[in-house]
Design a protein around this motif. Structure first.
Motif, mmCIF file in Angstrom:
data_model
loop_
_atom_site.group_PDB
_atom_site.id
_atom_site.type_symbol
_atom_site.label_atom_id
_atom_site.label_comp_id
_atom_site.label_asym_id
_atom_site.label_seq_id
_atom_site.Cartn_x
_atom_site.Cartn_y
_atom_site.Cartn_z
ATOM 1 N N SER A 6 -4.058 -7.854 -1.611
ATOM 2 C CA SER A 6 -4.853 -6.974 -2.484
ATOM 3 C C SER A 6 -3.917 -6.180 -3.393
ATOM 4 O O SER A 6 -2.691 -6.310 -3.310
ATOM 5 C CB SER A 6 -5.759 -6.068 -1.651
ATOM 6 O OG SER A 6 -5.050 -4.949 -1.200
ATOM 7 N N GLY A 7 -4.481 -5.346 -4.255
ATOM 8 C CA GLY A 7 -3.671 -4.603 -5.216
ATOM 9 C C GLY A 7 -2.611 -3.729 -4.575
ATOM 10 O O GLY A 7 -1.513 -3.544 -5.119
ATOM 11 N N THR A 8 -2.924 -3.204 -3.404
ATOM 12 C CA THR A 8 -1.987 -2.335 -2.696
ATOM 13 C C THR A 8 -0.655 -3.046 -2.463
ATOM 14 O O THR A 8 0.409 -2.429 -2.515
ATOM 15 C CB THR A 8 -2.634 -1.904 -1.355
ATOM 16 O OG1 THR A 8 -3.871 -1.270 -1.662
ATOM 17 C CG2 THR A 8 -1.747 -0.968 -0.570
ATOM 18 N N ASN A 23 1.641 -2.728 -5.440
ATOM 19 C CA ASN A 23 2.296 -1.430 -5.544
ATOM 20 C C ASN A 23 3.404 -1.275 -4.512
ATOM 21 O O ASN A 23 4.441 -0.667 -4.792
ATOM 22 C CB ASN A 23 1.258 -0.304 -5.430
ATOM 23 C CG ASN A 23 0.456 -0.157 -6.718
ATOM 24 O OD1 ASN A 23 0.907 -0.560 -7.788
ATOM 25 N ND2 ASN A 23 -0.739 0.405 -6.610
ATOM 26 N N PHE A 57 -5.495 7.457 -6.824
ATOM 27 C CA PHE A 57 -4.526 6.361 -6.879
ATOM 28 C C PHE A 57 -3.135 6.844 -7.273
ATOM 29 O O PHE A 57 -2.144 6.232 -6.901
ATOM 30 C CB PHE A 57 -5.082 5.223 -7.742
ATOM 31 C CG PHE A 57 -6.278 4.597 -7.082
ATOM 32 C CD1 PHE A 57 -6.103 3.733 -6.009
ATOM 33 C CD2 PHE A 57 -7.568 4.943 -7.443
ATOM 34 C CE1 PHE A 57 -7.193 3.194 -5.336
ATOM 35 C CE2 PHE A 57 -8.668 4.411 -6.780
ATOM 36 C CZ PHE A 57 -8.484 3.540 -5.729
ATOM 37 N N ARG A 89 -1.803 7.817 -4.009
ATOM 38 C CA ARG A 89 -1.351 6.646 -3.233
ATOM 39 C C ARG A 89 0.044 6.199 -3.669
ATOM 40 O O ARG A 89 0.824 5.698 -2.854
ATOM 41 C CB ARG A 89 -2.339 5.491 -3.375
ATOM 42 C CG ARG A 89 -3.625 5.754 -2.633
ATOM 43 C CD ARG A 89 -4.396 4.467 -2.432
ATOM 44 N NE ARG A 89 -5.772 4.784 -2.070
ATOM 45 C CZ ARG A 89 -6.732 3.867 -1.925
ATOM 46 N NH1 ARG A 89 -6.451 2.597 -2.123
ATOM 47 N NH2 ARG A 89 -7.947 4.228 -1.592
ATOM 48 N N VAL A 137 -0.450 5.863 -13.078
ATOM 49 C CA VAL A 137 -1.626 5.006 -13.049
ATOM 50 C C VAL A 137 -2.218 4.922 -14.451
ATOM 51 O O VAL A 137 -2.394 5.948 -15.110
ATOM 52 C CB VAL A 137 -2.681 5.575 -12.065
ATOM 53 C CG1 VAL A 137 -3.912 4.669 -12.020
ATOM 54 C CG2 VAL A 137 -2.086 5.751 -10.679
ATOM 55 N N CYS A 162 -5.474 3.281 -15.549
ATOM 56 C CA CYS A 162 -6.844 3.782 -15.338
ATOM 57 C C CYS A 162 -6.903 4.354 -13.931
ATOM 58 O O CYS A 162 -6.756 3.618 -12.946
ATOM 59 C CB CYS A 162 -7.880 2.676 -15.501
ATOM 60 S SG CYS A 162 -9.520 3.211 -14.952
ATOM 61 N N THR A 208 -8.831 5.089 -11.227
ATOM 62 C CA THR A 208 -10.172 4.629 -10.884
ATOM 63 C C THR A 208 -11.025 5.701 -10.196
ATOM 64 O O THR A 208 -12.253 5.675 -10.307
ATOM 65 C CB THR A 208 -10.074 3.390 -9.963
ATOM 66 O OG1 THR A 208 -8.986 2.585 -10.429
ATOM 67 C CG2 THR A 208 -11.329 2.578 -9.970
ATOM 68 N N ASP A 216 0.582 1.405 -12.513
ATOM 69 C CA ASP A 216 -0.500 0.785 -11.764
ATOM 70 C C ASP A 216 -1.609 0.481 -12.776
ATOM 71 O O ASP A 216 -2.270 1.389 -13.273
ATOM 72 C CB ASP A 216 -0.986 1.750 -10.673
ATOM 73 C CG ASP A 216 -2.222 1.242 -9.937
ATOM 74 O OD1 ASP A 216 -2.900 0.341 -10.458
ATOM 75 O OD2 ASP A 216 -2.518 1.760 -8.840
ATOM 76 N N ILE A 245 -4.089 -1.730 -12.098
ATOM 77 C CA ILE A 245 -4.995 -2.544 -11.283
ATOM 78 C C ILE A 245 -6.421 -2.538 -11.817
ATOM 79 O O ILE A 245 -7.081 -3.574 -11.847
ATOM 80 C CB ILE A 245 -4.909 -2.087 -9.804
ATOM 81 C CG1 ILE A 245 -3.564 -2.537 -9.228
ATOM 82 C CG2 ILE A 245 -6.074 -2.618 -8.975
ATOM 83 C CD1 ILE A 245 -3.270 -2.080 -7.817
ATOM 84 N N SER A 246 -6.917 -1.372 -12.251
ATOM 85 C CA SER A 246 -8.300 -1.338 -12.743
ATOM 86 C C SER A 246 -8.368 -1.356 -14.269
ATOM 87 O O SER A 246 -9.444 -1.218 -14.840
ATOM 88 C CB SER A 246 -9.028 -0.106 -12.200
ATOM 89 O OG SER A 246 -8.392 1.061 -12.659
ATOM 90 N N VAL A 258 -4.598 -7.041 -10.298
ATOM 91 C CA VAL A 258 -5.303 -7.658 -9.177
ATOM 92 C C VAL A 258 -6.347 -8.634 -9.705
ATOM 93 O O VAL A 258 -6.838 -8.498 -10.829
ATOM 94 C CB VAL A 258 -5.919 -6.531 -8.307
ATOM 95 C CG1 VAL A 258 -7.210 -6.005 -8.904
ATOM 96 C CG2 VAL A 258 -6.128 -6.970 -6.890
ATOM 97 N N LYS A 272 -10.848 -7.291 -9.819
ATOM 98 C CA LYS A 272 -11.509 -6.213 -10.554
ATOM 99 C C LYS A 272 -11.844 -6.706 -11.965
ATOM 100 O O LYS A 272 -12.652 -7.588 -12.126
ATOM 101 C CB LYS A 272 -10.647 -4.952 -10.532
ATOM 102 C CG LYS A 272 -10.598 -4.332 -9.128
ATOM 103 C CD LYS A 272 -9.899 -2.986 -9.058
ATOM 104 C CE LYS A 272 -9.987 -2.420 -7.656
ATOM 105 N NZ LYS A 272 -9.213 -1.168 -7.493
HETATM 106 C C1 LIG Z 1 -8.373 -0.680 -6.479
HETATM 107 C C2 LIG Z 1 -7.132 0.039 -6.849
HETATM 108 C C3 LIG Z 1 -5.977 0.001 -6.048
HETATM 109 C C4 LIG Z 1 -5.954 -0.655 -4.695
HETATM 110 O O1 LIG Z 1 -6.251 -1.987 -4.761
HETATM 111 P P1 LIG Z 1 -6.720 -2.801 -3.452
HETATM 112 O O2 LIG Z 1 -7.056 -4.141 -4.022
HETATM 113 O O3 LIG Z 1 -7.904 -2.075 -2.879
HETATM 114 O O4 LIG Z 1 -5.582 -2.829 -2.504
HETATM 115 C C5 LIG Z 1 -4.843 0.630 -6.510
HETATM 116 N N1 LIG Z 1 -4.826 1.276 -7.685
HETATM 117 C C6 LIG Z 1 -5.920 1.340 -8.478
HETATM 118 C C7 LIG Z 1 -5.828 2.073 -9.776
HETATM 119 C C8 LIG Z 1 -7.100 0.727 -8.099
HETATM 120 O O5 LIG Z 1 -8.193 0.802 -8.872
#
Ligand SMILES: *Cc1c(COP(=O)(O)O)cnc(C)c1O
Length: 375
Positions: A91-93, A96, A118, A121, A165, A167, A169, A194, A196-197, A215, A218
């Motif tokens: 997954s996206g985690t 990172n 995020f 995180r 980050v 976006c 999220t 990041d 991811i979104s 990822v 999304k």
């Molecule tokens: C969803 C998300 C993550 C985590 O991704 P996972 O697929 O749940 O591990 C990290 N950063 C952002 C900005 C996200 O939207």
């Protein structure tokens, strides 16, 4: 709403208890229809993506699989203007964590930017690799002040990398990553993002960004399960410094160090066909405007002004007398999946409507109709 009736008529009205059993929402969706996803993931999956996923699995050593993966990496690189792209299984985690691993190979402290869940995180990812970092925090829902990254870098010239980050999220905030990039570039500091979104929801330009995460599940509109790391420099395996699965170098060189999933890669390749032009981004912006207009018209409070918000994430701040969990549950029973279960949403009484992947305008209108009846 009971409150409104009272104000309009001026007569005493018994407090009306909202009917959360939502029988009155049932008519909006055909019986047995698949729920509509307004989640940040899993997102609605198109039929060509689904068909690609259901092909029989192929060996991760098969030449056809390697060719398909190479083509997908190339398409992803073009989509976000990146030099290299590694496609990992996770997954996206994971992406990172892999970026934190790369930063652990560098000397010098960093700066982490956080204005939401995020961003927080990223601090935990950094702690996992014992990275030394300062943090620049803003309240959730607030944009970072202009020039704050420049000022932080000038105050602490030892900082070698910045990580934030794109976006955020948890609120939908679209951070001003272009200004971070300029600040870093002028000072020879590495920038990591990041995304991811963001990827697949709006145009993303990673030129000048050394490492970035993405990822499959999304905005790109494929299944969850593939984790993307974009990078500027070639990455070499570091067997004595990083765990094999977290080592970007393992994934970067041949692309397939361990068992891979031809189903997930095939589905991602099919999903990427939608990004031949900027058209999906223009369509998404129009749909976000329609959604927000509808929400504001019914008196709901949208957390962010449009100028700083991703079109793909709309966060609603519900009034104190309306429970976000009850609204989310009622919508789910009526066939509308919105984002409301994350702890950070529950504790703030927020719900989120996400427009990732392909959603029809009719679906947005029927969600608005359901919300009108509910709140
Ligand atoms: C969803 C998300 C993550 C985590 O991704 P996972 O697929 O749940 O591990 C990290 N950063 C952002 C900005 C996200 O939207």
């Amino acid at each position: 709403m009971a409150q409104k009736d009272r104000a309009n008529t001026g007569t005493a009205v018994e407090p009306v208890k909202t009917d959360w059993s939502s029988g009155h929402l049932g008519t909006l969706r055909a019986a047995g229809a698949a729920p509509l996803s307004f989640l940040p993931g899993p997102v609605a999956i198109g039929s060509s993506v689904r068909a690609a996923f259901h092909a029989p699995p192929r060996s991760h050593r098969a030449p056809e699989f390697l060719l398909e993966l190479a083509a997908a990496r190339e398409t992803l690189q073009q989509l976000v203007k990146a030099r290299h792209c590694a496609v990992l299984l996770g997954s996206g985690t994971l992406a990172n964590d892999v970026i934190a691993g790369q930063l652990s190979l560098r000397c010098g402290p960093g700066l982490i930017l956080s204005n939401g869940e995020f961003g927080e995180r990223l601090l935990r990812h950094a702690a996992g690799f014992n990275l030394t970092a300062q943090v620049l925090r803003c309240p959730w829902g607030d944009p970072f002040p202009a020039r704050c990254v420049e000022e932080a870098l000038d105050r602490s010239p030892g900082i070698r990398w910045v990580w934030g980050v794109s976006c955020e999220t948890s609120t939908g905030m679209l951070n001003d990553t272009a200004s971070w990039r300029d600040a870093c570039r002028e000072r020879g500091v590495t920038l990591c993002l990041d995304c991811i979104s963001a990827i697949g929801c709006l145009p993303v330009d990673l030129s000048g960004v050394e490492l970035a995460s993405g990822v499959s599940g999304k905005g790109l509109g494929a299944y969850p399960g593939l984790s993307l790391v974009f990078h500027t420099r070639p990455a070499m395996p570091q067997p004595d410094r990083l765990p094999a699965y977290l080592d970007l170098g393992s994934w970067a060189v041949g692309g397939v160090p361990f068992t891979h999933s031809s189903n997930l890669v095939g589905a991602l390749s099919a999903a990427l066909a939608r990004f031949g032009s900027d058209q999906p981004f223009g369509r998404l912006r129009g749909q976000a405007a329609r959604l927000r207009r509808g929400l504001r018209t019914m008196g709901l409070r949208v957390l962010l002004p449009d100028e700083v918000s991703s079109p793909a994430v709309t966060t609603l701040v519900l009034p104190a007398d309306v429970s976000s969990v009850e609204v989310g549950d009622a919508l789910a029973r009526a066939g509308f999946l919105i984002s409301y279960r994350s702890e950070y949403l529950v504790s703030r009484n927020w719900i989120q409507v996400c427009l990732m992947s392909e959603i029809s305008t009719a679906a947005i209108d029927s969600l608005l109709a359901a919300l009108v009846r509910l709140v």
